[in-house]
Design a protein around this motif. Structure first.
Motif, PDB file in Angstrom:
ATOM      1  N   UNK A 282     -10.113 -11.939  17.440  1.00  0.00           N
ATOM      2  CA  UNK A 282      -9.657 -12.022  15.793  1.00  0.00           C
ATOM      3  C   UNK A 282      -7.990 -11.603  15.695  1.00  0.00           C
ATOM      4  N   UNK A 283      -7.864 -13.038  14.664  1.00  0.00           N
ATOM      5  CA  UNK A 283      -7.046 -12.992  13.662  1.00  0.00           C
ATOM      6  C   UNK A 283      -6.447 -11.993  12.844  1.00  0.00           C
ATOM      7  N   UNK A 284      -5.429 -11.962  12.957  1.00  0.00           N
ATOM      8  CA  UNK A 284      -4.160 -10.563  12.116  1.00  0.00           C
ATOM      9  C   UNK A 284      -3.123 -11.158  11.658  1.00  0.00           C
ATOM     10  N   UNK A 285      -2.727 -10.388  10.212  1.00  0.00           N
ATOM     11  CA  UNK A 285      -1.670 -11.016   9.456  1.00  0.00           C
ATOM     12  C   UNK A 285      -0.746  -9.856   9.433  1.00  0.00           C
ATOM     13  N   UNK A 286       0.738  -9.167  10.152  1.00  0.00           N
ATOM     14  CA  UNK A 286       0.596  -8.415  10.412  1.00  0.00           C
ATOM     15  C   UNK A 286       1.648  -8.130   9.309  1.00  0.00           C
ATOM     16  N   UNK A 287       0.708  -6.484   8.677  1.00  0.00           N
ATOM     17  CA  UNK A 287       1.684  -6.553   6.681  1.00  0.00           C
ATOM     18  C   UNK A 287       3.171  -6.159   7.376  1.00  0.00           C
ATOM     19  N   UNK A 288       3.333  -6.176   5.984  1.00  0.00           N
ATOM     20  CA  UNK A 288       5.004  -5.073   5.709  1.00  0.00           C
ATOM     21  C   UNK A 288       4.735  -4.260   5.919  1.00  0.00           C
ATOM     22  N   UNK A 289       6.346  -3.770   6.725  1.00  0.00           N
ATOM     23  CA  UNK A 289       6.456  -2.564   7.110  1.00  0.00           C
ATOM     24  C   UNK A 289       6.773  -1.013   5.247  1.00  0.00           C
ATOM     25  N   UNK A 290       6.835  -2.036   4.538  1.00  0.00           N
ATOM     26  CA  UNK A 290       7.278  -1.039   3.226  1.00  0.00           C
ATOM     27  C   UNK A 290       6.144  -0.424   2.232  1.00  0.00           C
ATOM     28  N   UNK A 291       5.062  -0.687   3.212  1.00  0.00           N
ATOM     29  CA  UNK A 291       3.499  -0.680   2.443  1.00  0.00           C
ATOM     30  C   UNK A 291       3.769   1.000   3.061  1.00  0.00           C
ATOM     31  N   UNK A 292       4.163   0.792   4.163  1.00  0.00           N
ATOM     32  CA  UNK A 292       3.591   2.377   4.733  1.00  0.00           C
ATOM     33  C   UNK A 292       3.878   3.742   3.939  1.00  0.00           C
ATOM     34  N   UNK A 293       5.176   3.975   3.290  1.00  0.00           N
ATOM     35  CA  UNK A 293       6.161   4.889   3.016  1.00  0.00           C
ATOM     36  C   UNK A 293       4.371   5.418   2.331  1.00  0.00           C
ATOM     37  N   UNK A 294       3.526   4.543   1.282  1.00  0.00           N
ATOM     38  CA  UNK A 294       2.718   4.502   0.108  1.00  0.00           C
ATOM     39  C   UNK A 294       1.255   4.819   0.666  1.00  0.00           C
ATOM     40  N   UNK A 295       0.944   4.357   1.940  1.00  0.00           N
ATOM     41  CA  UNK A 295      -0.800   4.842   2.507  1.00  0.00           C
ATOM     42  C   UNK A 295      -0.403   6.004   3.090  1.00  0.00           C
ATOM     43  N   UNK A 296      -2.417   6.562   2.869  1.00  0.00           N
ATOM     44  CA  UNK A 296      -2.186   7.708   3.378  1.00  0.00           C
ATOM     45  C   UNK A 296      -3.105   7.288   4.898  1.00  0.00           C
ATOM     46  N   UNK A 297      -3.145   6.269   5.306  1.00  0.00           N
ATOM     47  CA  UNK A 297      -3.835   5.976   6.086  1.00  0.00           C
ATOM     48  C   UNK A 297      -3.437   4.814   6.707  1.00  0.00           C
ATOM     49  N   UNK A 298      -3.030   4.258   7.783  1.00  0.00           N
ATOM     50  CA  UNK A 298      -2.487   3.190   8.336  1.00  0.00           C
ATOM     51  C   UNK A 298      -3.753   1.859   8.564  1.00  0.00           C
ATOM     52  N   UNK A 299      -3.386   0.891   8.730  1.00  0.00           N
ATOM     53  CA  UNK A 299      -4.198  -0.117   8.982  1.00  0.00           C
ATOM     54  C   UNK A 299      -5.316  -0.850   7.775  1.00  0.00           C
ATOM     55  N   UNK A 300      -5.152  -2.192   8.047  1.00  0.00           N
ATOM     56  CA  UNK A 300      -6.189  -2.642   7.173  1.00  0.00           C
ATOM     57  C   UNK A 300      -7.444  -1.263   6.480  1.00  0.00           C
ATOM     58  N   UNK A 301      -7.885  -1.470   7.415  1.00  0.00           N
ATOM     59  CA  UNK A 301      -9.304  -0.586   7.300  1.00  0.00           C
ATOM     60  C   UNK A 301      -9.125   0.482   7.071  1.00  0.00           C
ATOM     61  N   UNK A 302      -7.396   1.250   7.538  1.00  0.00           N
ATOM     62  CA  UNK A 302      -7.113   2.779   6.888  1.00  0.00           C
ATOM     63  C   UNK A 302      -7.792   3.684   7.314  1.00  0.00           C
ATOM     64  N   UNK A 303      -8.057   3.161   9.215  1.00  0.00           N
ATOM     65  CA  UNK A 303      -8.668   4.363  10.179  1.00  0.00           C
ATOM     66  C   UNK A 303      -7.624   4.953  11.028  1.00  0.00           C
ATOM     67  N   UNK A 304      -6.588   4.801  10.937  1.00  0.00           N
ATOM     68  CA  UNK A 304      -5.486   6.026  10.850  1.00  0.00           C
ATOM     69  C   UNK A 304      -4.822   7.129  10.354  1.00  0.00           C
ATOM     70  N   UNK A 305      -5.711   8.009  10.449  1.00  0.00           N
ATOM     71  CA  UNK A 305      -5.447   8.947   9.233  1.00  0.00           C
ATOM     72  C   UNK A 305      -4.597  10.283  10.108  1.00  0.00           C
ATOM     73  N   UNK A 306      -3.899  10.862   9.551  1.00  0.00           N
ATOM     74  CA  UNK A 306      -3.132  12.059  10.158  1.00  0.00           C
ATOM     75  C   UNK A 306      -1.540  12.210   9.988  1.00  0.00           C
ATOM     76  N   UNK A 307      -1.047  12.160  11.373  1.00  0.00           N
ATOM     77  CA  UNK A 307       0.549  12.003  11.487  1.00  0.00           C
ATOM     78  C   UNK A 307       0.504  11.125  11.473  1.00  0.00           C
ATOM     79  N   UNK A 308       1.104   9.733  11.628  1.00  0.00           N
ATOM     80  CA  UNK A 308       0.763   7.991  11.788  1.00  0.00           C
ATOM     81  C   UNK A 308       1.949   7.506  12.833  1.00  0.00           C
ATOM     82  N   UNK A 309       2.065   8.568  13.049  1.00  0.00           N
ATOM     83  CA  UNK A 309       3.348   8.534  14.859  1.00  0.00           C
ATOM     84  C   UNK A 309       2.369   7.753  16.156  1.00  0.00           C
ATOM     85  N   UNK A 310       1.118   8.461  16.322  1.00  0.00           N
ATOM     86  CA  UNK A 310       0.552   8.113  17.050  1.00  0.00           C
ATOM     87  C   UNK A 310       0.402   6.518  17.403  1.00  0.00           C
ATOM     88  N   UNK A 311      -0.259   6.181  16.540  1.00  0.00           N
ATOM     89  CA  UNK A 311      -1.057   4.792  16.653  1.00  0.00           C
ATOM     90  C   UNK A 311       0.221   3.837  16.696  1.00  0.00           C
TER      91      UNK A 311
END
Length: 542
Positions: A282-311
């Motif tokens: 499965x090929x992945x293109x690492x996203x830039x970190x500066x997007x994280x502050x705007x996104x309410x859910x992490x990862x391309x598919x938005x599956x990480x919900x809640x406080x982001x530090x667990x994942x």
């Protein structure tokens, strides 16, 4: 709506969090020392959490981002935008954004960005590794895994190792371990940008085979037990994480493998798999970190919900083998997350045609902003809608979106029942499997494009009819940039990896492989070449 004029390119070390570097070159030269980054051009100041050529100037930004829908509309005045000119209730005319589902914001634990910067570059969140006494013997055997330059600004032994390794103390011994910069420090225009996804690292080789050639002296060496653990983990991860193409990243399968070898309740590691792992690359293109502050859910598919530090912690849990150790890491990881949320995108360092960019802004607002947000000279005035889109709307390769619902739902259950799941929930099917339209700050630097890196330029993201089936980068020199197409120069090939010469094979991106498709995102196909060119110029201002 004003566009951002080009500023002096800051070599800011844009650090944020683990997520998600020295590949061979083909047909060209790399930057200076054989890598695509020139770390010597930057100077670090951990107290401010950033670095530039002259000073450290990072400031913490609003951690929450925008939780409301955009209200600005572009009427395309002076441009044939193809828009109906009508305005929906969210400030945009009818468009694909009407089919997106809003992902709400959730609280994040506060922390100190400066402490997070220091922790990211000095702590042993990857606790096992190479004893300091063995490092000079090991380094020559692992090639690109250790041939990057040191990071300016670090002190002591950390100033003597490549920027993607940390030296830390474990049970009285100094251990050299990988850090998050392995995948999250890329180069643009010859300058290292920590926080930019690494797009040139060679993951086509099995690191466990490299370590198999290391001769270990039969003498007592402090920290040797941590090296033994490290070797055991590379044996498990190495074969599973070999990529087809230089530049693509095994982040997805690394996370899956780290889970599949562990007890979900105790985090105890077993050398044998405890759960099956899907057999696919499965090929992945690492996203830039500066997007994280705007996104309410992490990862391309938005599956990480809640406080982001667990994942984020799980991504670096190579040797986190107990809940007690996970809790110890969590004692400082909220500071790393705070640093993440302070990160800003770099400014485009090359020339911008101001008139063309201004025209492109209207086209962007009418055709793109409903999904990707709006951008102002003052970052505080940016908006980002946080929309998740169904697969039948976005049309891009479905494997990553459906991995947690179709290929390995049992591993999602593992995560949610584990210690990490108490912090961050995995919800890959809520409300449906899909992808989030990302923020576009600094998008010009983030090639190749789409979540699997299947499209070499933004011009081709905006015109799906011209995407190559087989292609390779001309070289891995980060100063060699296509300013018109916004991406790395590439060559379209008449053959895929099967038909490629052996010495060329690993440089070929073959879209016929599973999880490598370049389909979807056809939303720019209706634009005229002039409109597309104007949008590309506008994107340089973000």
């Amino acid at each position: 709506m004003s566009w951002r004029a080009p500023g002096v390119f800051s070599v800011s070390l844009l650090l944020a969090a683990c997520g998600d570097a020295g590949g061979s070159t083909q047909g060209g030269t790399s930057d200076g020392d054989g890598t695509s980054g020139d770390a010597s051009a930057a100077t670090a100041d951990p107290s401010s959490g950033a670095a530039s050529e002259t000073s450290a100037t990072s400031e913490a930004s609003d951690a929450g981002g925008s939780a409301s829908a955009p209200t600005t509309t572009g009427d395309g005045t002076g441009d044939d935008t193809g828009s109906s000119g009508t305005t929906g209730e969210d400030g945009f005319g009818p468009g694909p954004w009407d089919q997106g589902v809003y992902i709400p914001d959730e609280p994040q634990k506060d922390g100190d960005p400066a402490l997070g910067y220091e922790a990211l570059l000095t702590k042993g969140y990857v606790s096992c590794g190479v004893p300091w006494g063995l490092w000079p013997l090991v380094k020559p055997f692992i090639g690109g895994w250790a041939d990057r330059p040191p990071l300016p600004g670090r002190t002591g032994k950390n100033a003597e190792v490549p920027y993607h390794w940390n030296v830390h103390s474990k049970n009285g011994a100094d251990i050299v371990s990988q850090n998050c910069l392995q995948c999250h420090a890329g180069s643009f225009n010859g300058q290292l940008i920590v926080g930019l996804g690494t797009a040139d690292f060679d993951f086509t080789d099995d690191i466990s085979q490299m370590f198999a050639n290391v001769w270990i002296p039969d003498i007592p060496i402090p920290g040797l037990e941590e090296f033994t653990r490290f070797l055991n983990r590379t044996k498990a991860l190495g074969p599973a994480t070999v990529m087809h193409t230089v530049g693509t990243n095994p982040a997805e399968i690394i996370a899956v493998t780290l889970v599949a070898h562990r007890d979900r309740h105790t985090l105890e590691w077993f050398d044998e798999l405890q759960y099956p792992v899907p057999e696919m690359v499965v090929a992945s293109d690492p996203p830039p970190w500066w997007r994280a502050k705007k996104k309410h859910a992490l990862f391309y598919n938005g599956m990480a919900r809640g406080d982001h530090r667990g994942t984020m912690m799980l991504a670096s849990a190579l040797c986190t083998d107990s809940v007690a150790e996970a809790e110890q890491i969590d004692g400082y990881f909220h500071h790393i997350q705070a640093f993440i949320r302070s990160v800003q995108a770099p400014k485009y360092p090359l020339a911008i045609d101001a008139a063309l960019a201004s025209a492109g802004e209207g086209v962007f607002l009418a055709n793109c902003a409903g999904c990707h947000g709006t951008y102002a000279a003052d970052d505080a005035q940016d908006t980002y809608p946080n929309l998740l889109f169904p697969l039948d709307v976005i049309g891009t390769d479905p494997v990553v979106a459906t991995a947690g619902t179709e290929y390995a739902p049992y591993l999602v259950d593992w995560y949610n029942e584990s210690w990490y799941g108490q912090i961050t929930r995995m919800e890959p099917g809520e409300p449906f499997p899909g992808y989030m339209a990302p923020p576009l700050d600094g998008v010009w630097a983030t090639g190749p494009f789409l979540h699997n890196g299947s499209v070499p330029t933004i011009e081709l993201v905006l015109d799906s009819t011209r995407r190559p089936k087989y292609w390779k980068r001309v070289d891995y020199d980060s100063t060699h940039f296509d300013e018109d197409a916004l991406g790395w120069p590439f060559v379209e090939l008449p053959y895929g990896q099967i038909g490629a010469p052996e010495d060329e094979r690993k440089f070929v991106y073959d879209t016929t492989f599973i999880a490598h498709a370049n389909t979807g995102h056809t939303f720019g196909d209706h634009l005229t070449p002039e409109q597309r060119r104007a949008v590309l110029e506008y994107l340089k201002t973000l």
